[in-house]
Design a protein around this motif. Structure first.
Motif, PDB file in Angstrom:
ATOM      1  N   LEU A   7       8.765   6.578   9.750  1.00  0.00           N
ATOM      2  CA  LEU A   7       8.796   6.342   8.306  1.00  0.00           C
ATOM      3  C   LEU A   7       9.267   7.592   7.562  1.00  0.00           C
ATOM      4  O   LEU A   7      10.090   7.511   6.641  1.00  0.00           O
ATOM      5  N   ARG A   8       8.741   8.748   7.941  1.00  0.00           N
ATOM      6  CA  ARG A   8       9.145   9.985   7.267  1.00  0.00           C
ATOM      7  C   ARG A   8      10.631  10.262   7.481  1.00  0.00           C
ATOM      8  O   ARG A   8      11.329  10.691   6.558  1.00  0.00           O
ATOM      9  N   TYR A  12      10.378   7.771   3.755  1.00  0.00           N
ATOM     10  CA  TYR A  12       9.117   7.339   3.160  1.00  0.00           C
ATOM     11  C   TYR A  12       8.133   8.517   3.196  1.00  0.00           C
ATOM     12  O   TYR A  12       7.764   8.990   4.276  1.00  0.00           O
ATOM     13  N   PRO A  13       7.668   8.991   2.035  1.00  0.00           N
ATOM     14  CA  PRO A  13       6.764  10.155   2.010  1.00  0.00           C
ATOM     15  C   PRO A  13       5.317   9.774   2.310  1.00  0.00           C
ATOM     16  O   PRO A  13       4.417   9.932   1.478  1.00  0.00           O
ATOM     17  N   ALA A  28      -0.546   5.412   3.970  1.00  0.00           N
ATOM     18  CA  ALA A  28      -0.576   5.656   2.533  1.00  0.00           C
ATOM     19  C   ALA A  28       0.776   6.170   2.060  1.00  0.00           C
ATOM     20  O   ALA A  28       1.409   7.005   2.714  1.00  0.00           O
ATOM     21  N   LEU A  29       1.186   5.680   0.908  1.00  0.00           N
ATOM     22  CA  LEU A  29       2.455   6.066   0.297  1.00  0.00           C
ATOM     23  C   LEU A  29       2.137   6.503  -1.132  1.00  0.00           C
ATOM     24  O   LEU A  29       2.304   5.746  -2.081  1.00  0.00           O
ATOM     25  N   GLY A  30       1.595   7.697  -1.275  1.00  0.00           N
ATOM     26  CA  GLY A  30       1.107   8.142  -2.566  1.00  0.00           C
ATOM     27  C   GLY A  30      -0.261   7.545  -2.856  1.00  0.00           C
ATOM     28  O   GLY A  30      -0.972   7.087  -1.956  1.00  0.00           O
ATOM     29  N   VAL A  35       2.468   1.447   2.958  1.00  0.00           N
ATOM     30  CA  VAL A  35       3.629   0.918   3.663  1.00  0.00           C
ATOM     31  C   VAL A  35       3.177   0.462   5.045  1.00  0.00           C
ATOM     32  O   VAL A  35       2.347   1.104   5.683  1.00  0.00           O
ATOM     33  N   LYS A  36       3.704  -0.679   5.469  1.00  0.00           N
ATOM     34  CA  LYS A  36       3.313  -1.253   6.754  1.00  0.00           C
ATOM     35  C   LYS A  36       4.524  -1.387   7.663  1.00  0.00           C
ATOM     36  O   LYS A  36       5.581  -1.877   7.237  1.00  0.00           O
TER      37      LYS A  36
END
Length: 287
Positions: A7-8, A12-13, A28-30, A35-36
């Protein structure tokens, strides 16, 4: 490469893993989103789930229900796997606070008020099967499903029991279809200040159907394997009768159907869960 590393690398952060289940990993995304990464779901199935959640969220809003659902905000693909972004749902799972029937009954009351929408009937019941047609009585659809799934159980349920179960389901009086979660256990209800605020994990038997089916299943999921399981089911049934107006015999019948179908999904995995499902059929058979 781990799911979070993928993801990173895709931009995706993500900060940390939130949960891991049979279908994938959630991170967790923030502070407001998660995000799954789906292990097996193809894009077409996730797109269909997005339609379902959009319809459910709209239906709950229309009746003023204070219940959030994990709607899909965006769909992507990373290294051949489907990735979805969802709002972060606040609250603590009811199961962590001790299973109490009242919050689940409150959820059932809200679900029974939701007006049907075609988007709520797009999911297969269960995976690998077809979606139920809300124009067909729920009991008839469930009877057809029982007859299709029973052969997967071999001799675990006799053909005479299957025939009588299907006949009883077809004999149920039709009811106006309403939103059915289909697998509403304490782990699927989120609470804040003791009140339900969120619902998780629609999708197993989620459709438009008979609210009594939802109540019947919720009752037996209160305590599946503990020493007080039978008492918990009976207490929940009593609330379903007094607060929701359900017939106790219909609750037992719906649980038998749920048990047979779920046991068929576990046909290749014998063990306590499958045995528990088959016991739901036997309880009905003995009445």
């Amino acid at each position: 490469m781990s799911a979070l590393a993928r993801l990173r690398a895709a931009g995706y952060p993500v900060t940390h893993e939130v949960g891991r289940g049979m279908e994938g990993v959630v991170a967790a995304l923030g502070d407001e989103r998660v995000v799954k990464v789906w292990d097996r779901r193809p894009r077409v199935e996730v797109d269909r789930l997005r339609v379902f959640y959009d319809a459910v969220a709209a239906g709950l809003r229309e009746v003023g229900a204070p219940l959030a659902v994990p709607g899909i905000l965006d769909v992507d693909e990373v290294h051949g796997l489907v990735v979805t972004v969802h709002p972060l749902l606040r609250g603590r799972a009811l199961a962590l606070d001790g299973a109490r029937p009242e919050p689940v009954v409150e959820v059932l009351e809200w679900l029974s008020r939701v007006e049907p929408d075609p988007g709520m009937a797009v999911l297969p019941v269960p995976d690998g099967e077809v979606a139920f047609d809300p124009a067909v009585p729920f009991g008839t659809s469930m009877a057809d499903l029982v007859e299709r799934r029973a052969p997967l159980l071999g001799d675990a349920v006799g053909p005479d029991v299957v025939a009588r179960l299907a006949e009883a389901l077809r004999g149920l009086a039709p009811v106006p279809p309403r939103l059915v979660h289909g697998d509403l256990g304490p782990v699927h209800v989120l609470l804040e200040d003791g009140r339900p605020t969120g619902l998780l994990d629609f999708g197993y038997v989620s459709t438009l159907g008979d609210p009594a089916f939802d109540a019947a299943v919720a009752a037996c999921l209160q305590d599946m394997f503990g020493p007080g399981a039978a008492a918990a089911t009976a207490a929940f049934d009593a609330l379903s009768v007094t607060r929701l107006g359900h017939d106790p015999d219909v609750l037992v019948l719906h649980r038998a159907a749920y048990g047979l179908v779920t046991a068929s999904c576990l046909a290749g995995h014998p063990g306590p869960h499958r045995d528990w499902c088959l016991d739901l059929v036997r309880v009905w058979e003995r009445r």
